[in-house]
Design an enzyme around this catalytic site. Structure first.
Site, PDB file in Angstrom:
ATOM      1  N   LYS A 277      -9.026   6.558 -19.312  1.00  0.00           N
ATOM      2  CA  LYS A 277      -9.175   7.263 -20.917  1.00  0.00           C
ATOM      3  C   LYS A 277      -7.315   7.533 -21.310  1.00  0.00           C
ATOM      4  CE  LYS A 277     -13.012   7.665 -18.362  1.00  0.00           C
ATOM      5  NZ  LYS A 277     -12.780   9.028 -17.226  1.00  0.00           N
TER       6      LYS A 277
ATOM      7  N   TYR B 291     -16.407  17.292 -14.367  1.00  0.00           N
ATOM      8  CA  TYR B 291     -17.287  15.897 -15.452  1.00  0.00           C
ATOM      9  C   TYR B 291     -17.843  15.272 -14.224  1.00  0.00           C
ATOM     10  CZ  TYR B 291     -16.555  10.894 -15.110  1.00  0.00           C
ATOM     11  OH  TYR B 291     -16.775  10.100 -14.724  1.00  0.00           O
TER      12      TYR B 291
ATOM     13  N   ARG C 191       0.944  -1.213  -0.107  1.00  0.00           N
ATOM     14  CA  ARG C 191       0.516  -0.124   0.145  1.00  0.00           C
ATOM     15  C   ARG C 191       1.082   0.721   0.116  1.00  0.00           C
ATOM     16  NH1 ARG C 191      -1.450   1.876   4.455  1.00  0.00           N
ATOM     17  NH2 ARG C 191      -2.028  -0.340   5.314  1.00  0.00           N
TER      18      ARG C 191
ATOM     19  N   ASP D 296      -7.714  19.161 -13.706  1.00  0.00           N
ATOM     20  CA  ASP D 296      -8.166  17.850 -14.437  1.00  0.00           C
ATOM     21  C   ASP D 296      -7.377  17.813 -16.004  1.00  0.00           C
ATOM     22  OD1 ASP D 296      -9.141  15.698 -15.603  1.00  0.00           O
ATOM     23  OD2 ASP D 296     -10.529  15.875 -14.205  1.00  0.00           O
TER      24      ASP D 296
END
Ligand SMILES: *Cc1c(COP(=O)(O)O)cnc(C)c1O
Length: 398
Positions: free
Chosen positions: A218, A120, A67, A193
């Site tokens: 994306k 978004y 982690r 973003d």
């Protein structure tokens, strides 16, 4: 710190890949050196949760528990930092996981954020339904107008100004340098973003942004085969805060996902060039079609953000929207008739996608200020043969 094949991010700060090489070279080499024990030219998928210590606290290369850090993720994070010209990169399980980690690293209950008025949908939901309950207020502003962004700022309370450019699905452009000045004047940080442009077309940190956010799902991943997110920062104090929250909140990218995302980044430059080439071909075709009322693409000189896009983007990307004559029924018919363009949500993969924002990605904003026209179709133009894409739309438009 790293003794095996991967390069720690602080080492890569000083490597040639970071500051002297071109984008394509960084995409292929930054973040990892061939493994000295085997010569493996690509980072292995380190499917391990923990690491043997050489005596208590004797970590090899700083790895303790996956982690906190995993070598496959380290390679991806170093690569992302190099591509965005930042100091540190961080990889997450999704774009929204990256966003939540960032917001909680930088804000406290009682703070305020300015967000795009056409953010978004998932970002809007995160601010409006999750962070608000936790005590973070937010106000919408159009990214196309820095003065309205300034007016939405609450001096002393606004910690973050959040920008997307181009936005979704109307491809509105925000002037990153101008909004950075507005945010910094008010003592706020600018978050961009950069999902739609990708680091190949636009590097917000070099224009004054403090943090870049990606849905690597994306263009970065680029093959529609992995969900992921990223943050890149240039300030090392900010990096420490993000690193602490990434480890404390734990929404990290796993080694398999990190491998796939990094493999996607290797070819980002060539894919983006073809996405742009094909989008331009499709824009040309649609602009001359009698069934099309309007084409929305920042590369068109009549797009209101064209000048700013020309200043801050290398090219104009693979996303475009258009409105058809014949209203919603016609738009739905075109979406359903297309064959090479797959009817589906998401974007940025090698395959072309078509969707009806009003009924699909933006259905949840119907009836609000964010409602999109019913005759609007959004395309994510892929890297297939351009003639096949044009022929498909010609047939679908009937
Ligand atoms: C998809 C997307 C996100 C969210 O990313 P996930 O990986 O789906 O969590 C955020 N911003 C933009 C612009 C997106 O397109």
């Amino acid at each position: 710190m790293a003794r095996l094949g991967w390069v720690s991010q602080s080492q890569s700060d000083h490597s040639e890949h970071r500051h002297k090489s071109g984008f394509e070279t960084r995409a292929i080499h930054a973040g990892y050196e061939p493994d000295p024990t085997t010569g493996a030219v690509q980072p292995p998928i380190y499917a391990t949760s923990t690491y043997k210590q050489d005596g208590v606290g004797g970590l090899r290369g700083g790895y303790e528990y996956s982690r906190s850090a995993n070598p496959t993720r380290t390679a991806l994070e170093g690569n992302l930092a190099a591509l965005e010209e930042g100091e540190r990169g961080f990889a997450f399980a999704s774009g929204l996981a990256a966003e939540d980690t960032l917001v909680r690293a930088l804000c406290r209950p009682g703070d305020h954020a300015v967000i795009p008025d056409d953010a978004y949908g998932g970002t809007f939901r995160l601010f409006d339904k999750v962070e608000k309950v936790w005590g973070l207020e937010h106000s919408p502003a159009p990214v196309s107008d820095p003065q309205q962004v300034r007016a939405a700022i609450r001096p002393g309370q606004t910690r973050l100004v959040w920008v997307e450019t181009p936005t979704n699905p109307l491809l509105t452009i925000g002037d990153i340098a101008a909004i950075a000045a507005v945010a910094h004047d008010a003592g706020a940080l600018l978050v961009v973003d950069n999902t739609f442009a990708s680091p190949y077309l636009q590097q917000p940190l070099t224009l004054g942004a403090d943090v870049v956010v990606h849905s690597t799902t994306k263009y970065c991943g680029g093959h529609s085969d992995v969900v992921g997110g990223a943050l890149v920062v240039r300030d090392l104090d900010l990096a420490e805060k993000v690193a602490f929250h990434q480890n404390s909140m734990g929404a990290v990218a796993g080694p398999f996902d990190s491998f796939l995302t990094l493999r996607g980044l290797r070819t980002l430059a060539v894919r983006m060039e073809r996405h742009c080439d094909n989008a331009e071909r499709v824009v040309d075709f649609l602009s001359g079609h009698p069934g099309v009322a309007q084409v929305i693409y920042p590369g068109l000189s009549d797009h209101p953000g064209h000048e700013v896009a020309t200043k801050q983007m290398r090219r104009f990307g693979g996303m475009l929207s258009f409105r058809v004559n014949g209203g919603e029924a016609k738009a739905l018919q075109v979406c359903e008739r297309a064959e090479v363009f797959t009817l589906g949500e998401s974007l940025g993969g090698v395959e072309s996608l078509i969707e009806h924002p009003g009924r699909m990605t933006h259905a949840s904003v119907a009836g609000t200020d964010l409602e999109v026209p019913a005759d609007l179709i959004r395309l994510s133009v892929g890297i297939e043969t351009a003639e096949d894409l044009v022929a498909d739309l010609d047939r679908a438009l009937g």
